[in-house]
Design a protein around this motif. Structure first.
Motif, PDB file in Angstrom:
ATOM      1  N   MET A 163       0.841  -1.180   0.000  1.00  0.00           N
ATOM      2  CA  MET A 163       0.000   0.000   0.000  1.00  0.00           C
ATOM      3  C   MET A 163       0.882   1.237   0.000  1.00  0.00           C
ATOM      4  N   ARG A 164       0.494   2.233  -0.790  1.00  0.00           N
ATOM      5  CA  ARG A 164       1.262   3.458  -0.873  1.00  0.00           C
ATOM      6  C   ARG A 164       0.816   4.441   0.202  1.00  0.00           C
ATOM      7  N   CYS A 165       1.723   5.304   0.586  1.00  0.00           N
ATOM      8  CA  CYS A 165       1.406   6.317   1.589  1.00  0.00           C
ATOM      9  C   CYS A 165       0.710   7.489   0.919  1.00  0.00           C
ATOM     10  N   TRP A 166      -0.394   7.935   1.470  1.00  0.00           N
ATOM     11  CA  TRP A 166      -1.156   9.055   0.917  1.00  0.00           C
ATOM     12  C   TRP A 166      -0.783  10.370   1.576  1.00  0.00           C
ATOM     13  N   LEU A 167      -0.023  10.316   2.666  1.00  0.00           N
ATOM     14  CA  LEU A 167       0.325  11.521   3.405  1.00  0.00           C
ATOM     15  C   LEU A 167       1.834  11.701   3.453  1.00  0.00           C
ATOM     16  N   CYS A 168       2.250  12.958   3.541  1.00  0.00           N
ATOM     17  CA  CYS A 168       3.655  13.273   3.733  1.00  0.00           C
ATOM     18  C   CYS A 168       3.721  14.434   4.721  1.00  0.00           C
ATOM     19  N   CYS A 169       4.901  14.698   5.223  1.00  0.00           N
ATOM     20  CA  CYS A 169       5.076  15.761   6.217  1.00  0.00           C
ATOM     21  C   CYS A 169       6.240  16.647   5.771  1.00  0.00           C
ATOM     22  N   PRO A 170       5.980  17.602   4.864  1.00  0.00           N
ATOM     23  CA  PRO A 170       7.079  18.402   4.307  1.00  0.00           C
ATOM     24  C   PRO A 170       7.789  19.282   5.331  1.00  0.00           C
ATOM     25  N   SER A 171       7.097  19.709   6.392  1.00  0.00           N
ATOM     26  CA  SER A 171       7.733  20.584   7.384  1.00  0.00           C
ATOM     27  C   SER A 171       8.510  19.795   8.430  1.00  0.00           C
ATOM     28  N   GLY A 172       8.193  18.518   8.595  1.00  0.00           N
ATOM     29  CA  GLY A 172       8.840  17.705   9.611  1.00  0.00           C
ATOM     30  C   GLY A 172       8.276  17.915  11.004  1.00  0.00           C
ATOM     31  N   LYS A 173       7.230  18.745  11.118  1.00  0.00           N
ATOM     32  CA  LYS A 173       6.625  19.012  12.424  1.00  0.00           C
ATOM     33  C   LYS A 173       5.470  18.062  12.672  1.00  0.00           C
ATOM     34  N   GLU A 174       5.263  17.743  13.929  1.00  0.00           N
ATOM     35  CA  GLU A 174       4.199  16.826  14.314  1.00  0.00           C
ATOM     36  C   GLU A 174       2.825  17.415  13.966  1.00  0.00           C
ATOM     37  N   GLY A 175       1.956  16.578  13.381  1.00  0.00           N
ATOM     38  CA  GLY A 175       0.594  16.991  13.067  1.00  0.00           C
ATOM     39  C   GLY A 175       0.461  17.886  11.852  1.00  0.00           C
ATOM     40  N   THR A 176       1.475  17.951  11.007  1.00  0.00           N
ATOM     41  CA  THR A 176       1.399  18.808   9.813  1.00  0.00           C
ATOM     42  C   THR A 176       1.441  17.987   8.534  1.00  0.00           C
ATOM     43  N   PHE A 177       0.776  16.855   8.550  1.00  0.00           N
ATOM     44  CA  PHE A 177       0.766  15.989   7.375  1.00  0.00           C
ATOM     45  C   PHE A 177      -0.091  16.603   6.276  1.00  0.00           C
ATOM     46  N   ARG A 178       0.296  16.350   5.047  1.00  0.00           N
ATOM     47  CA  ARG A 178      -0.424  16.815   3.861  1.00  0.00           C
ATOM     48  C   ARG A 178      -0.585  15.640   2.910  1.00  0.00           C
ATOM     49  N   ALA A 179      -1.564  15.761   2.028  1.00  0.00           N
ATOM     50  CA  ALA A 179      -1.720  14.747   0.986  1.00  0.00           C
ATOM     51  C   ALA A 179      -0.547  14.871   0.018  1.00  0.00           C
ATOM     52  N   VAL A 180      -0.110  13.746  -0.521  1.00  0.00           N
ATOM     53  CA  VAL A 180       1.041  13.740  -1.422  1.00  0.00           C
ATOM     54  C   VAL A 180       0.762  14.601  -2.651  1.00  0.00           C
ATOM     55  N   ASP A 181      -0.480  14.564  -3.183  1.00  0.00           N
ATOM     56  CA  ASP A 181      -0.772  15.359  -4.371  1.00  0.00           C
ATOM     57  C   ASP A 181      -0.686  16.854  -4.071  1.00  0.00           C
ATOM     58  N   TRP A 182      -0.937  17.257  -2.813  1.00  0.00           N
ATOM     59  CA  TRP A 182      -0.761  18.658  -2.419  1.00  0.00           C
ATOM     60  C   TRP A 182       0.701  19.051  -2.568  1.00  0.00           C
ATOM     61  N   LEU A 183       1.596  18.185  -2.121  1.00  0.00           N
ATOM     62  CA  LEU A 183       3.028  18.464  -2.219  1.00  0.00           C
ATOM     63  C   LEU A 183       3.470  18.512  -3.681  1.00  0.00           C
ATOM     64  N   VAL A 184       2.956  17.617  -4.492  1.00  0.00           N
ATOM     65  CA  VAL A 184       3.301  17.611  -5.919  1.00  0.00           C
ATOM     66  C   VAL A 184       2.858  18.923  -6.573  1.00  0.00           C
ATOM     67  N   GLU A 185       1.638  19.363  -6.268  1.00  0.00           N
ATOM     68  CA  GLU A 185       1.155  20.624  -6.834  1.00  0.00           C
ATOM     69  C   GLU A 185       1.972  21.806  -6.328  1.00  0.00           C
ATOM     70  N   LEU A 186       2.380  21.783  -5.068  1.00  0.00           N
ATOM     71  CA  LEU A 186       3.210  22.848  -4.520  1.00  0.00           C
ATOM     72  C   LEU A 186       4.553  22.905  -5.250  1.00  0.00           C
ATOM     73  N   MET A 187       5.157  21.749  -5.480  1.00  0.00           N
ATOM     74  CA  MET A 187       6.429  21.705  -6.201  1.00  0.00           C
ATOM     75  C   MET A 187       6.259  22.194  -7.643  1.00  0.00           C
ATOM     76  N   ASN A 188       5.117  21.850  -8.272  1.00  0.00           N
ATOM     77  CA  ASN A 188       4.849  22.356  -9.619  1.00  0.00           C
ATOM     78  C   ASN A 188       4.749  23.877  -9.616  1.00  0.00           C
ATOM     79  N   LEU A 189       4.073  24.431  -8.600  1.00  0.00           N
ATOM     80  CA  LEU A 189       3.968  25.891  -8.487  1.00  0.00           C
ATOM     81  C   LEU A 189       5.344  26.517  -8.348  1.00  0.00           C
ATOM     82  N   TYR A 190       6.167  25.992  -7.443  1.00  0.00           N
ATOM     83  CA  TYR A 190       7.505  26.545  -7.252  1.00  0.00           C
ATOM     84  C   TYR A 190       8.336  26.429  -8.527  1.00  0.00           C
ATOM     85  N   THR A 191       8.272  25.270  -9.174  1.00  0.00           N
ATOM     86  CA  THR A 191       9.095  25.023 -10.349  1.00  0.00           C
ATOM     87  C   THR A 191       8.690  25.895 -11.525  1.00  0.00           C
ATOM     88  N   LYS A 192       7.394  26.007 -11.777  1.00  0.00           N
ATOM     89  CA  LYS A 192       6.935  26.692 -12.982  1.00  0.00           C
ATOM     90  C   LYS A 192       6.687  28.180 -12.801  1.00  0.00           C
TER      91      LYS A 192
END
Length: 149
Positions: free
Chosen positions: A1-30
């Motif tokens: 099973m794949r993980c649906w959540l990630c924690c980009p800040s490394g802080k407790e309780g700040t998990f985000r959906a992986v697709d949110w992180l992908v979209e954020l990286m797309n925003l930064y990149t483009k």
């Protein structure tokens, strides 16, 4: 099973959906760090995409070291008052709430309730729904008073 959540800040309780992180990286990149002009090519975007987090970390370090109060990464709050003022000005000029003889609109709003009542009065409603009077007649008739609200 794949993980649906990630924690980009490394802080407790700040998990985000992986697709949110992908979209954020797309925003930064483009958009944020993508540059502009003739140098903004697909190859450039691909070559820079792996170091976007390094760019961002450098900016955060500079802000922290020079005590810059988050002016480079965070935008000002939206100025809703100017938007409301512009809307009020347009409403005063156009006055869409007042009747003006001869005013034309690009759209026509059909009153389907009145259209349905007219079809009912002409006896066309039953033809539209294919109701057979002989099979479904239960001896009741509908008067205008039955339809009143």
């Amino acid at each position: 099973m794949r993980c649906w959540l990630c924690c980009p800040s490394g802080k407790e309780g700040t998990f985000r959906a992986v697709d949110w992180l992908v979209e954020l990286m797309n925003l930064y990149t483009k958009v944020v760090y993508g540059g502009s002009g003739s140098g903004k090519t697909i190859n450039y975007v691909i070559s820079q995409s792996s170091i976007i987090n390094a760019y961002r970390q450098c900016i955060e370090d500079i802000e922290s070291n020079f005590h810059i109060p988050e002016k480079t990464l965070h935008h000002a709050a939206p100025d809703i008052q100017s938007r409301l003022d512009g809307l009020r000005k347009s409403l005063r000029e156009l006055q869409p709430h007042r009747y003006e003889r001869g005013r034309k609109a690009p759209y026509e709003i059909v009153d389907y309730f009145q259209k349905g009542c007219a079809q009912f009065d002409r006896g066309m409603m039953w033809n539209l729904v294919n109701v057979d009077d002989e099979e479904n007649d239960d001896g009741h008739t509908i008067d205008a008073a039955d339809l009143a609200a």
